[in-house]
Structures are given as C-alpha cells and as structure tokens.
Design a protein around this motif. Structure first.
Motif, PDB file in Angstrom:
ATOM      1  N   THR A  87       0.845  -1.203   0.000  1.00 13.00           N
ATOM      2  CA  THR A  87       0.000   0.000   0.000  1.00 13.00           C
ATOM      3  C   THR A  87       0.879   1.252   0.000  1.00 13.00           C
ATOM      4  N   ASP A 191       1.162  -4.062  -9.403  1.00 14.98           N
ATOM      5  CA  ASP A 191       0.904  -4.401  -8.006  1.00 14.98           C
ATOM      6  C   ASP A 191       1.114  -5.905  -7.896  1.00 14.98           C
ATOM      7  N   LYS A 217       4.067 -11.928   2.480  1.00 10.91           N
ATOM      8  CA  LYS A 217       3.046 -12.912   2.111  1.00 10.91           C
ATOM      9  C   LYS A 217       3.724 -14.265   1.865  1.00 10.91           C
TER      10      LYS A 217
HETATM   11  C1  LIG Z   1      -3.019  -7.464  -4.806  1.00 14.58           C
HETATM   12  C2  LIG Z   1      -2.770  -6.793  -3.489  1.00 14.58           C
HETATM   13  N1  LIG Z   1      -2.291  -5.547  -3.479  1.00 14.58           N
HETATM   14  C3  LIG Z   1      -2.005  -4.909  -2.337  1.00 14.58           C
HETATM   15  C4  LIG Z   1      -2.233  -5.514  -1.122  1.00 14.58           C
HETATM   16  C5  LIG Z   1      -1.930  -4.741   0.116  1.00 14.58           C
HETATM   17  O1  LIG Z   1      -0.888  -5.299   0.834  1.00 14.58           O
HETATM   18  P1  LIG Z   1      -0.421  -4.558   2.166  1.00 14.58           P
HETATM   19  O2  LIG Z   1      -1.599  -4.578   3.106  1.00 14.58           O
HETATM   20  O3  LIG Z   1       0.720  -5.373   2.667  1.00 14.58           O
HETATM   21  O4  LIG Z   1      -0.060  -3.190   1.801  1.00 14.58           O
HETATM   22  C6  LIG Z   1      -2.755  -6.800  -1.075  1.00 14.58           C
HETATM   23  C7  LIG Z   1      -3.026  -7.445   0.220  1.00 14.58           C
HETATM   24  O5  LIG Z   1      -3.587  -8.505   0.331  1.00 14.58           O
HETATM   25  C8  LIG Z   1      -3.026  -7.459  -2.288  1.00 14.58           C
HETATM   26  O6  LIG Z   1      -3.538  -8.694  -2.313  1.00 14.58           O
END
Ligand SMILES: Cc1ncc(COP(=O)(O)O)c(C=O)c1O
Length: 399
Positions: A87, A191, A217
């Motif tokens: 994010t 992303d 993850k």
């Molecule tokens: C495709 C995708 N983008 C962004 C995120 C956000 O990840 P984070 O909360 O670590 O910023 C996620 C979280 O599950 C995700 O699946």
C-alpha cells in the motif's frame, strides 16, 4: 463440532493456533517460528544498544537483505528499496507520477486500498481514472488483454495492473500486458503483492516501469517487509516522498538512487532485516528449494479448490493454468448485502464461530454475489479443505 482436521507436518515449524483451521495465508502471511525468533534477535540487538545498532550495525544488515532480495527477484540491488508494505509502495509511485489531464487506467480486479490511492492521487493531479471491467468468471487470458486494449485511449499515460489479483486469485499474463501497454507509450505500475515466493519471474526481464511487492506474504518474512522497484529509465525523476537523512549520499555512485529511500526515521526495522533469513530458511524445509515450495503450494491449492468445487457443485471461475496459491470459488448470494470492506458475511461468521475455520468470504464484483478464497502454504493439508467443504454444505443445508 467434530474434531478439527490436522494441518500438514510442516505446521510444526509455524506457531499457528491449533484450534483454528487456518486457510488464509493470502491476507497477511504467517511467519515460521524461526523467523519470529530471528526478528526478536534483531529487536534485542536494537534494544540492548539502540545507538550502536541504529548507527553502526544496521546498514550492513540492510544492504545484505536488499542484495539477497534483489537476487531472488532478478534485478540489481540499486533498482529497489524497502518499504513496509505494498500500500505504501504504491502511494510512493503514484506521488511520483507528475502528470495532469491524462487518463490513468486500472481494472476492477485491483486491491481496494491501491485502487483508492490510484483514484485519489490521480484525480488530485487532475487526471481521469478509467477502471475497465475484466469479466469474472473468465475462460481465457485473451479476455484480459482485450478489455485492457479496449480501455486504452489517446490520453492514457499510466496503468496500474495486478500480477495476482487479491479477490479473484487470477495470475494475470503480466508480461504480455506490459508489452501491450508500453507499445502504446503507457507506463505500467505492477501491483505484485502476492508474486514473490508464489510465481516465477525475473524482474529485469518483465520490463515493468514500476513494481511493488510484499515479502510478508509468500516469502514469509515478518509483516512490514516489502519493496519498490523502479526501472532505471524512470529513476532520475523518481524522488523520495518524504526526505530524511542520507538523501544526498553517494550522489556520483550507482547506489545513490536507492540510498535516498533507506532511512524512514527512528523505527523498528527488524522486518526488513529478516528477508534474507526467510529466503534461506523456507527452502531449507524441503529438498527442492523454492521451486518445490511454489509447486507444492500451487498443487495443494488446486487440489483443494477442485475438491471444494466438486462438493459444492460449482465450476472454478478461472482456468487452472491461471491460478496459483490462492483460489476463489463461488458461494451462494449473501442474505444481508453490504459494501463495507470489513463486513463479515454471514457465512464467514458461521465458518469461524461454529467450525473454527479462518477463510475470507466476500463480494465480487459487488454484493450480494459472494465468493470465498482458499490459500495454500506448506502447513496446510488437503483434509482441511475437505473439512471446509463439509462445513459449507452443512451451513448451506441449514439455511
Ligand atoms: C493485490 C494486493 N495488493 C495490495 C495488497 C496490500 O498489501 P499490504 O496490506 O501489505 O499493503 C494486497 C493485500 O492482500 C493485495 O492482495
């Protein structure tokens, strides 16, 4: 409630609760015990002599982790810097796009927080946001390429595309998408939150303009470890969103660009410092290293998904060739439709409260159309998905 199914024998290396059937590695990951211990060691080092650690010991550790990560993802250590999560990484990139009166393109499969950032920052800069609708269910990757192609207009300048979509679990044909968009002069932000440790890629070969991904993850490093990659051709204009120390270090050296981002002020950096440990530790649990981990997780997810689809008498919404460690499967419509992100559907509550299963149930594309998503990590077993299937059937029959 009958007795809970056992996780796999690998679960001995994780600290997960035994009274919960944990089928949601995808949302926040889960550290092996070894990594949690390693992180505590770094925190102990910091707290035993905060100045020595922060001023002397920290840099070599940071660089060693960044180098190991760069090798794993297939690029130079000078093209990446660490951030706490995807994010934040996506926000850094969007704030660095200095354009106005253009069209910014994304898809309906994007992750909510990143889509918000895309809308808010794009519009604040005076751009128009186009969100194209990729169908779901989907039978072919060409559908994705066609929809993206149709969404391109004469003013499209930036596209933000998922590598592996959160809600729908689709592995996008990202290289083809990048080539398509770049052939029209459009810069591509990927992303890739789920990609490292789940799918094979060589970052330098993908050719993305910007790429952000989580290590917390599928690499299983501690929460708060992620990275931003910026293609060398875009680095000159890419600046820190906030300035701190060291922005002017080594200005005549290839390390300069990425060094500008290393110091986020006083904080606990231990999550970054465990990336190398996680990259080395996880493959030590199996004989075939990372390749085996990726293969095992994918085949367990597909086996579990096939079993669930058969028992629930539904079709998997995506060809298996486009799926990895997370698979989304259709459920019946929710009775109390809501659009709230944190809303727990009735089925999700029943699964958790009555059957002790942690699995996300949610709406896509919108309420009341409901899906659930399974994840597979080394510690999961096929018996856990069979138990989920039986629990879902009982829940459906009672309603
Ligand atoms: C495709 C995708 N983008 C962004 C995120 C956000 O990840 P984070 O909360 O670590 O910023 C996620 C979280 O599950 C995700 O699946």
């Amino acid at each position: 409630m009958s007795s809970l199914p056992k996780p796999s024998s690998f679960s001995q290396y994780w600290n997960l609760r035994k009274d919960i059937v944990f089928l949601n590695h995808g949302s926040f990951g889960a550290n092996p015990k070894f990594i949690t211990e390693k992180q505590k060691e770094y925190i102990d080092l910091l707290e035993s002599e905060p100045v020595d650690f922060s001023v002397r010991q920290w840099y070599p550790l940071y660089y060693a982790n960044k180098k190991a990560l760069a090798e794993f993802i297939g690029t130079s250590e000078h093209n990446i810097y660490m951030v706490p999560n995807t994010t934040i990484g996506i926000n850094h990139i969007l704030h660095n796009i200095n354009e106005t009166k253009k069209q910014w393109l994304t898809t309906n499969h994007g992750y909510g927080a990143c889509l918000h950032a895309f809308h808010k920052i794009g519009e604040r800069k005076g751009n128009e946001i186009i969100k194209v609708n990729i169908p779901f269910p989907l039978h072919d990757e060409s559908q994705i390429l066609e929809v993206i192609q149709d969404g391109i207009g004469p003013r499209t300048s930036i596209a933000m595309i998922d590598y592996i979509s959160s809600a729908t679990g689709i592995i996008f044909p990202i290289k083809k998408i990048i080539e398509l968009l770049q052939s029209k002069g459009i810069r591509v932000i990927v992303d890739a939150a789920h990609a490292p440790g789940m799918v094979d890629f060589v970052l330098d070969e993908l050719g993305a303009d910007y790429f952000v991904a989580n290590c917390h993850k599928w690499i299983c490093s501690p929460k708060g470890s992620a990275f931003v990659y910026v293609h060398p051709k875009n680095q000159k204009e890419f600046k820190p969103v906030f300035y701190s120390f060291y922005n002017d270090w080594d200005t005549d050296h290839e390390a300069h660009w990425s060094n500008q981002f290393i110091w986020e002020g006083t904080k606990d950096y231990s999550a970054y410092l465990c990336i190398k440990d996680a990259l080395e530790y996880l493959p030590s649990l199996v004989s075939g290293g990372w390749d085996e981990i990726k293969k095992r997780n994918k085949s367990l997810a597909l086996e579990g998904a096939t079993l669930l689809a058969e028992k629930l008498e539904v079709d998997l919404p995506v060809p298996k060739s486009m799926l990895g460690n997370i698979v989304t499967i259709p459920l019946w419509d929710d009775k109390i439709p809501s659009t709230n992100f944190n809303y727990y559907t009735e089925v999700k509550n029943i699964l958790y409260d009555q059957y002790k299963i942690e699995v996300p149930c949610f709406f896509f594309p919108q309420a009341p159309k409901q899906y659930f998503r399974i994840s597979a990590q080394l510690y999961n077993s096929i018996e856990q998905y069979a138990y989920l299937a039986d629990s879902l059937l009982k829940t459906r029959d009672k309603n």
